[in-house]
Design an enzyme around this catalytic site. Sequence first.
Site: not given
Ligand code: NDP
Ligand code: HSE
Length: 429
Positions: A106, A130, A133, A135, A188, A191, A206, A305
């Site tokens: 987002k 999708e 915004v 989850g 989890g 951010e 969002k 999550g």
């Molecule tokens: P995490 O921090 O858990 O995961 C990020 C991943 O990206 C890790 O695997 C990391 O690698 C990898 N990474 C970071 N930098 C690089 C890079 N330069 N090159 C390659 N890989 C890279 O984040 P989330 O999974 O929580 O979130 C991911 C996205 O989803 C974000 O945009 C977030 O806003 C969105 N999102 C998250 C939600 C949530 O509840 N967590 C809900 C909705 C959206 P490594 O594992 O090696 O550190």
């Molecule tokens: N950090 C975000 C939240 C993840 O807490 O809503 C989902 O977008």
Amino acid sequence: MRTRPLKVALLGCGVVGSEVTRIMTTHADDLAARIGAPVELAGIAVRRPDKVREGVPAELITTDATALVKRGDIDVVIEVIGGIEPARKLITTAFEHGASVVSANKALVAADGAALHAAAEEHGADLYYEAAVAGAIPLVRPLRESLAGDKVNRVLGIVNGTTNFILDKMDTSGAGYSEALDEATALGYAEADPTADVEGFDAAAKAAILAGIAFHTRVTIDDVHREGITEVTAADIASAKRMGCTVKLLAICERAAHGESVTARVHPAMIPLTHPLASVREAYNAVFVESDAAGQLMFYGPGAGGSPTASAVLGDLVAVCRNKLSEATGPGESAYTQLPVSPMGEVVTRYHISLDVADKPGVLAQVAMVFAEHGVSIDTVRQQGKDGEASLVVVTHRAADAALSSTVEALRKLDTVRGVASIMRVEGE
Ligand code: NDP
Ligand code: HSE
């Protein structure tokens, strides 16, 4: 069914990416049947290749995300890295090399959505988000497609799971702010930098995405008035309770009454306990959409999550793969109305103001006069005095934000006003 698989590159394998991998692996047959072709994970880009990742095929791991998106045989790139760079560059490179993109990012879409949509269109690719915004909650597609024939006037709701989790814990179990934030991070929800959650940046991103889609105009995160929850105190929550309210971080996007502009804002607000948003607990999100023909719709579900977010990512993956097979693309950006975004000062709502004042004759009248002079009408006043000082809680009728700001500025100048303890908007009545 086509036997040649569609190839998917996964960028990021953290909270969300690891769940995407799990579902793609365990539901491979169902996904293939729904798409009409198998989908194959062709590579997974991460930062730390040596990290133990249960259930993730080690041979797919790479640290060279750029090489992965440039391979030329990739049909769909799933971007779940987050942040602006390198995500932006990787997504545009993916389009240039013929891939469509599914993203949960987002922050990036709210900062640069127009350019990303233009790049997708230029290369005949899809950009779906999708998961960006609320989850798991289907919201982008209903606004973009199901309500495309209606006129949306308002989108209001809770779109950040982390802050809802914190406020809920503070309200119901009396947990401290830091303790609740640590728990949300461990689960989890937060951010990578939780400042994005607690300072309202995530919800503002969002809100920008929702406002843009709902009103068919361009809204970026910079257009959204933003206040986070870092200044919400236990006293604010107790004060809300006394009024039969609770405190929530709300995102509110509205078409102005005259219809020629829109507003988008994120801030904590008191809402009555009888309002459906008051019962949204933990990291759940809920969003009301109000439109001319449909009336009021409510969307509710897990807002953060790994697993819920992966559900939204996989839904987009299926849609984008189907488009690939039929050599079509889904809906792109719709920004034809070009409505301007009005400043926060023009927003009209109600306010709850806590003042510390001298407890002596005439103070209440003096304070009331300041409200009157600025055209802000008072609904209720509650005063509690102790030792020559008093706490005065004023709740207003609806007033313009600019009028309320100048009222507060004038109140601060009164000798009898020792301080403005808190100002909070009151919504949902
Ligand atoms: P995490 O921090 O858990 O995961 C990020 C991943 O990206 C890790 O695997 C990391 O690698 C990898 N990474 C970071 N930098 C690089 C890079 N330069 N090159 C390659 N890989 C890279 O984040 P989330 O999974 O929580 O979130 C991911 C996205 O989803 C974000 O945009 C977030 O806003 C969105 N999102 C998250 C939600 C949530 O509840 N967590 C809900 C909705 C959206 P490594 O594992 O090696 O550190
Ligand atoms: N950090 C975000 C939240 C993840 O807490 O809503 C989902 O977008």
